[in-house]
Design an enzyme around this catalytic site. Structure first.
Site, PDB file in Angstrom:
ATOM      1  N   LYS A 124       0.834  -1.206   0.000  1.00  0.00           N
ATOM      2  CA  LYS A 124       0.000   0.000   0.000  1.00  0.00           C
ATOM      3  C   LYS A 124       0.873   1.262   0.000  1.00  0.00           C
ATOM      4  CE  LYS A 124      -3.875  -2.433   0.750  1.00  0.00           C
ATOM      5  NZ  LYS A 124      -3.321  -3.790   0.913  1.00  0.00           N
ATOM      6  N   LYS A 159      -8.556   1.860   4.432  1.00  0.00           N
ATOM      7  CA  LYS A 159      -8.106   0.468   4.378  1.00  0.00           C
ATOM      8  C   LYS A 159      -6.864   0.262   5.237  1.00  0.00           C
ATOM      9  CE  LYS A 159      -5.902   1.349  -0.147  1.00  0.00           C
ATOM     10  NZ  LYS A 159      -5.903   0.933  -1.572  1.00  0.00           N
ATOM     11  N   ARG A 209      -5.221  -5.001 -12.776  1.00  0.00           N
ATOM     12  CA  ARG A 209      -3.930  -5.568 -12.395  1.00  0.00           C
ATOM     13  C   ARG A 209      -3.022  -5.531 -13.619  1.00  0.00           C
ATOM     14  NH1 ARG A 209      -1.914  -9.114  -8.763  1.00  0.00           N
ATOM     15  NH2 ARG A 209      -2.739  -7.551  -7.320  1.00  0.00           N
ATOM     16  N   ARG A 224     -10.513  -6.159 -12.718  1.00  0.00           N
ATOM     17  CA  ARG A 224     -11.334  -6.912 -11.774  1.00  0.00           C
ATOM     18  C   ARG A 224     -12.521  -6.043 -11.398  1.00  0.00           C
ATOM     19  NH1 ARG A 224      -6.209  -7.596  -8.144  1.00  0.00           N
ATOM     20  NH2 ARG A 224      -6.110  -5.471  -8.937  1.00  0.00           N
ATOM     21  N   ARG A 232     -15.466  -3.384  -4.011  1.00  0.00           N
ATOM     22  CA  ARG A 232     -14.170  -4.014  -4.193  1.00  0.00           C
ATOM     23  C   ARG A 232     -14.158  -4.888  -5.452  1.00  0.00           C
ATOM     24  NH1 ARG A 232     -13.951  -7.165   1.309  1.00  0.00           N
ATOM     25  NH2 ARG A 232     -16.031  -7.646   0.509  1.00  0.00           N
ATOM     26  N   ASP A 272      -1.637  -2.200  -9.283  1.00  0.00           N
ATOM     27  CA  ASP A 272      -3.087  -2.044  -9.297  1.00  0.00           C
ATOM     28  C   ASP A 272      -3.425  -0.612  -9.662  1.00  0.00           C
ATOM     29  OD1 ASP A 272      -3.320  -4.659  -8.579  1.00  0.00           O
ATOM     30  OD2 ASP A 272      -3.905  -4.295  -6.505  1.00  0.00           O
ATOM     31  N   GLU A 280      -1.853   0.330  -5.702  1.00  0.00           N
ATOM     32  CA  GLU A 280      -1.010  -0.614  -4.971  1.00  0.00           C
ATOM     33  C   GLU A 280       0.150  -1.059  -5.841  1.00  0.00           C
ATOM     34  OE1 GLU A 280      -2.706  -3.956  -2.961  1.00  0.00           O
ATOM     35  OE2 GLU A 280      -4.456  -2.843  -2.248  1.00  0.00           O
ATOM     36  N   ASN A 282       2.141  -4.495  -5.819  1.00  0.00           N
ATOM     37  CA  ASN A 282       2.166  -5.833  -5.230  1.00  0.00           C
ATOM     38  C   ASN A 282       3.474  -6.538  -5.568  1.00  0.00           C
ATOM     39  OD1 ASN A 282      -0.814  -6.407  -4.197  1.00  0.00           O
ATOM     40  ND2 ASN A 282      -0.948  -5.213  -6.081  1.00  0.00           N
TER      41      ASN A 282
END
Length: 315
Positions: A124, A159, A209, A224, A232, A272, A280, A282
């Protein structure tokens, strides 16, 4: 090459969508030897990092998909590549594993992603290094600051910094309904630091993604898309994945961050992006290989193993 995968228990893999399985399948197809071990299999003794590692043979059966030889204690430096594919939670056991893997590197192991880079890139918080691509963001444990941020932006996502799969994400709209309760819950009454971001309406089009391999973005993302009243898009939260070509903005983000992250030892990264905003970075065990390949025809696993062979050196 001899490739060792540090992963979760193989028996729990959903091979129809698991990215680690896709890596294994592609590597085996090229004649590389596949090995596997779990985090708890590692040990440091007399200065040497080793693990109880089993050689894996793929059967081609979708359900009974592998055969494992008897595990043998092996120095991690004996492998041409060690792939860190353990899923979060990124807890202290995960951190200890990065320390052991870092020691193994000093003994000659080639570890991907680089353990220190995984540890240094909170998924994050890392977006703060690329703030030109982000939505307005606040990181704090202070209730007054978090309330003021909401008052300024009106529609805000709150979050935790250590969540995965969309867990613990809340949207508070301009009416402020449940604002105090959400802040108290996520911060544990001010004891835990969290993230707040201005809500990005483009989430209805999907949380994209973007995979970056060896510093270069895969030409297709997996959007997504949230379903029903859900905010979400995470697949774990019921989102539907739709592969689509990178937009000009997506590619710009991937091309800008890719070389920087690759230079830091991150062979595989999952960015993301919602709308035009990076949300994000990842680095632990990025996924979506099979979903992108199945829908677009682009072989993500082949691109990954190409990059791994180049980095680790083909033998």
């Amino acid at each position: 090459m001899k490739i060792a995968f540090l992963a979760d228990p193989l028996a729990g893999f959903k091979t129809y969508k698991d990215s680690t399985f896709a890596m294994m399948r592609e590597a085996a197809k090229r004649g590389h030897e596949i090995y596997a071990f779990e985090q708890s299999d590692m040990a440091l003794e007399e200065g040497i990092v080793s693990a109880n590692v089993a050689r894996i043979t793929l059967t081609g059966d979708a359900h009974d998909w592998f055969r494992a030889d008897a595990a043998q204690e092996t120095r991690l430096s004996a492998f041409d590549a060690v792939l860190q594919r353990k899923d979060p939670p990124f807890d202290m056991e995960y951190v200890y594993a990065t320390y052991l893997l870092e020691l193994a590197e000093k003994q000659g192991a080639r570890v991907f992603n680089k353990p220190s880079a995984i540890r240094d890139h909170n998924e994050k918080l890392s977006i703060a290094q690329f703030s030109e691509f982000t939505s307005p963001t606040l990181v704090s444990s202070d209730s007054a600051r978090l309330r003021a941020f909401h008052a300024k932006h009106g529609d805000v996502i709150f979050k935790p910094l250590d969540g995965m799969g969309g867990a613990g994400i809340f949207r508070i709209k301009s009416d402020g309904m449940n604002l105090g309760s959400v802040i108290e819950t996520l911060t544990v009454n001010g004891a835990r630091t969290i993230m707040a971001q201005r809500y990005i309406p483009d989430i209805v089009k999907g949380d994209k993604r973007i995979l970056v391999i060896g510093g270069k973005p895969v030409p297709f993302s997996l959007a997504r898309i949230p379903q029903g009243d859900e905010i979400r898009g995470n697949l774990a939260a019921g989102g539907v994945g739709v592969a689509q070509p990178l937009s000009e903005r997506d590619r710009h983000i991937g091309d800008t961050l890719g070389p920087v992250l690759a230079e830091r030892g991150l062979l595989l990264v999952g960015l993301d992006v919602i709308g035009s905003c990076l949300t994000e970075v990842n680095v632990t065990s990025p996924t979506c290989f099979q979903e992108i390949t199945d829908q677009s025809g682009f072989d993500v696993a082949a691109m990954f193993i190409d990059a791994l062979e180049q980095q680790a050196g083909k033998h």
